[in-house]
Scaffold this motif. Structure first.
Motif, short mmCIF file in Angstrom:
data_model
loop_
_atom_site.label_atom_id
_atom_site.label_comp_id
_atom_site.label_asym_id
_atom_site.label_seq_id
_atom_site.Cartn_x
_atom_site.Cartn_y
_atom_site.Cartn_z
N ARG A 2 0.83 -1.21 0.00
CA ARG A 2 0.00 0.00 0.00
C ARG A 2 0.86 1.26 0.00
N GLU A 4 0.17 4.02 1.23
CA GLU A 4 0.10 4.67 2.55
C GLU A 4 1.27 4.22 3.42
N TYR A 5 1.60 2.93 3.35
CA TYR A 5 2.73 2.41 4.13
C TYR A 5 4.04 2.95 3.59
N LEU A 126 -5.26 3.56 6.76
CA LEU A 126 -5.49 2.12 6.56
C LEU A 126 -6.88 1.71 7.04
N LEU A 129 -9.34 2.79 4.39
CA LEU A 129 -9.31 1.86 3.26
C LEU A 129 -10.00 0.54 3.60
N ASP A 133 -13.07 -1.03 1.71
CA ASP A 133 -13.00 -2.38 1.16
C ASP A 133 -14.14 -3.24 1.66
#
Length: 138
Positions: A2, A4-5, A126, A129, A133
């Motif tokens: 991801r 974001e990470y 996260l 997201l 999801d």
């Protein structure tokens, strides 16, 4: 992986000051997520624009394949080294590493505040997201 990470790892790496270093595992621990392999993957794919040489294996060894360039950075920044780095400079042979017991970054209170903000934003993104999801699979 991801984005974001990736962004959180790179933001944290930018905080590590010259002359200091941390391990891949240290970065993951400070972020509160991932592990050494995930951080190593981020650094190998996206780390060229940040001070990548300050992020090491737990043994203090420089990133594989980048030892000579990393050594130049360490010497310029005054990072404490151990082993035969002088010989390595002359011949390319010799074993050396960063002395993490001396050079490991000890974040200041201000740096910890920044790390907490980075880690908090990562967790928030996260979670967002994950909720999105879950909504798509319902």
């Amino acid at each position: 992986m991801r984005i974001e990470y990736v962004e959180a790892v790179l933001a944290l790496v930018r905080l590590v000051p010259a002359g200091s270093a941390v391990s891949y595992g240290d970065v993951a621990e400070l972020l509160g997520t991932g592990g050494p392999r995930q951080v190593g993957s981020v650094m190998s794919h996206y780390g060229s624009a940040v001070p990548w040489w300050r992020i090491l294996k737990a043994s203090g060894q420089a990133p594989e394949g980048h030892e000579a360039e990393a050594l130049r950075h360490y010497l310029r920044e005054g990072t404490v080294l151990t082993g035969a780095y002088e010989a390595y400079l002359c011949t390319g042979e010799g074993s050396w590493r960063v002395d993490l017991s001396t050079s490991r970054w000890a974040p200041t209170d201000d740096a910890f505040d920044q790390i907490e903000a980075i880690a908090g934003e990562l967790q928030r993104r996260l979670r967002t997201l994950s909720v999105a999801d879950d909504g798509m699979s319902a």
